[in-house]
Design a protein around this motif. Structure first.
Motif, mmCIF file in Angstrom:
data_model
loop_
_atom_site.group_PDB
_atom_site.id
_atom_site.type_symbol
_atom_site.label_atom_id
_atom_site.label_comp_id
_atom_site.label_asym_id
_atom_site.label_seq_id
_atom_site.Cartn_x
_atom_site.Cartn_y
_atom_site.Cartn_z
ATOM 1 N N ARG A 85 -39.908 10.965 30.048
ATOM 2 C CA ARG A 85 -40.335 11.806 31.178
ATOM 3 C C ARG A 85 -39.908 13.254 30.976
ATOM 4 N NH1 ARG A 85 -37.945 10.835 37.310
ATOM 5 N NH2 ARG A 85 -38.813 12.711 38.300
ATOM 6 N N ILE B 26 -45.414 19.918 28.642
ATOM 7 C CA ILE B 26 -46.596 20.368 29.383
ATOM 8 C C ILE B 26 -46.551 21.881 29.570
ATOM 9 C CG2 ILE B 26 -47.705 20.341 31.656
ATOM 10 C CD1 ILE B 26 -47.082 17.353 31.790
ATOM 11 N N LEU C 155 -54.138 18.283 27.906
ATOM 12 C CA LEU C 155 -53.689 16.883 27.916
ATOM 13 C C LEU C 155 -53.770 16.267 26.525
ATOM 14 C CD1 LEU C 155 -55.299 15.595 31.235
ATOM 15 C CD2 LEU C 155 -52.854 15.788 30.742
ATOM 16 N N THR D 20 -42.679 16.270 30.293
ATOM 17 C CA THR D 20 -42.759 17.300 31.332
ATOM 18 C C THR D 20 -42.458 18.685 30.764
ATOM 19 O OG1 THR D 20 -42.060 15.668 32.989
ATOM 20 C CG2 THR D 20 -41.959 17.980 33.610
ATOM 21 N N THR E 171 -47.713 16.270 38.593
ATOM 22 C CA THR E 171 -48.453 14.999 38.598
ATOM 23 C C THR E 171 -47.858 14.018 37.592
ATOM 24 O OG1 THR E 171 -50.496 16.137 39.241
ATOM 25 C CG2 THR E 171 -50.715 13.936 38.288
ATOM 26 N N ILE E 172 -47.651 14.483 36.364
ATOM 27 C CA ILE E 172 -47.121 13.606 35.318
ATOM 28 C C ILE E 172 -45.680 13.215 35.621
ATOM 29 C CG2 ILE E 172 -46.609 13.423 32.864
ATOM 30 C CD1 ILE E 172 -49.587 13.422 33.542
ATOM 31 N N ASP E 173 -44.874 14.168 36.098
ATOM 32 C CA ASP E 173 -43.479 13.874 36.401
ATOM 33 C C ASP E 173 -43.364 12.836 37.519
ATOM 34 O OD1 ASP E 173 -40.529 14.718 36.086
ATOM 35 O OD2 ASP E 173 -40.863 14.986 38.226
ATOM 36 N N GLY F 188 -50.608 14.852 24.806
ATOM 37 C CA GLY F 188 -50.678 13.412 24.593
ATOM 38 C C GLY F 188 -50.451 13.017 23.144
ATOM 39 N N PRO G 42 -47.757 10.637 43.109
ATOM 40 C CA PRO G 42 -48.618 11.000 41.973
ATOM 41 C C PRO G 42 -50.071 11.219 42.378
ATOM 42 C CG PRO G 42 -47.199 9.166 41.379
ATOM 43 C CD PRO G 42 -47.012 9.395 42.844
ATOM 44 N N LEU H 152 -45.580 10.635 38.280
ATOM 45 C CA LEU H 152 -46.069 9.361 37.748
ATOM 46 C C LEU H 152 -44.962 8.630 36.999
ATOM 47 C CD1 LEU H 152 -48.458 7.448 37.230
ATOM 48 C CD2 LEU H 152 -49.012 8.810 35.205
#
Length: 271
Positions: free
Chosen positions: A192, A199, A70, A196, A242-244, A74, A24, A246
């Motif tokens: 997740r 996004i 984001l 993802t 990045t998010i995946d 979010g 990440p 994490l």
């Protein structure tokens, strides 16, 4: 006199956990480099559009677009997680089991409509801006969370719940201290997937006035500027990675905790 033999260094107990965050951090660093560096990479993007008057998207700063992206994802994720996990918990309780098929069908219904169709229907009611895309993301991201919450809770070993009841735990205590911790990896996998996917889907918000990382893509399509499209797509891809990664690190950490100390949960439940 005993020879001075060096003992092999013992691996740190924290090292497996620390290594989980390497990926990440790497993707996040690449994202930050691109967000800050794209405005100075005109020579690189000129290669894609040698005849274009302008090859760097300049209508907004990329870090502003990232922040708006984001924010939209979010807000949609918070609402969707609350509704999805809450509904999954409710219909796996004794009083709510009759509504389980209905909740599953309603969650599946959200993904039968393409996000573009949801936007087209939402704009006349909600107007242009961020609300229509948040609504679309909520509908589109609900199914993985509901499905995985149901799977995770239903797969909890019945013997564990029976043992918790025998210890004198209330149904609420059993839920929070036994069922949810054991189902957490599966539930997190659904979250997740939902986040993802959203996004990438959030880029469609640029078509209804919700400024985000989709702006360069839409502007590039309209103006026939491939450089704009690549800039938006690159940042969205890096953000998704990045998010995946994490979420992947969080899942791995939970699995390590459950596998390395299987007795902790039972001991914690008796406190």
């Amino acid at each position: 006199m005993k020879p001075n033999v060096k003992q092999p260094a013992r691996p740190s107990a924290q090292s497996p956990s620390n290594r989980l965050w390497g990926q990440p951090l790497l993707w996040g660093l690449l994202l930050a480099i691109c967000v800050l560096g794209i405005p100075y990479a005109e020579g690189l993007f000129r290669w894609f559009e040698p005849d274009a008057r302008q090859v760097i998207y300049q209508r907004a700063h990329f870090y502003d677009l990232l922040g708006r992206h984001l924010l939209v994802v979010g807000v949609a994720a918070i609402v969707t997680i609350s509704l999805g996990v809450g509904a999954g918990i409710a219909v796996t309780r004794k009083k709510g089991q009759d509504f389980l098929p209905l909740v599953s069908q309603l969650a599946s219904l959200g993904q039968t409509f393409p996000p573009v169709a949801v936007l087209a229907l939402a704009v006349p009611v909600l107007g242009f801006g961020t609300l229509p895309i948040i609504m679309a993301l909520m509908l589109y991201g609900l199914l993985p969370i509901v499905r995985n919450t149901l799977t995770g809770l239903q797969d909890v070993d019945a013997d564990m719940k029976t043992a918790a009841h025998a210890m004198g735990m209330t149904p609420l205590q059993t839920l929070y201290q036994v069922e949810l911790p054991l189902a957490a990896p599966v539930i997190l996998a659904g979250i997740r997937t939902s986040v993802t996917i959203n996004i990438a889907t959030a880029a469609l918000g640029a078509t209804v006035g919700a400024s985000n990382l989709g702006d360069p893509i839409i502007a590039g399509i309209i103006n026939g500027n491939m450089a704009y499209v690549i800039q938006g797509a690159l940042l969205i891809a890096l953000l998704a990675l990045t998010i995946d990664s994490l979420f992947d690190a969080l899942q791995s950490k939970i699995r390590l905790h459950l596998s390395s100390s299987p007795g902790d949960l039972a001991r914690h439940s008796t406190r």
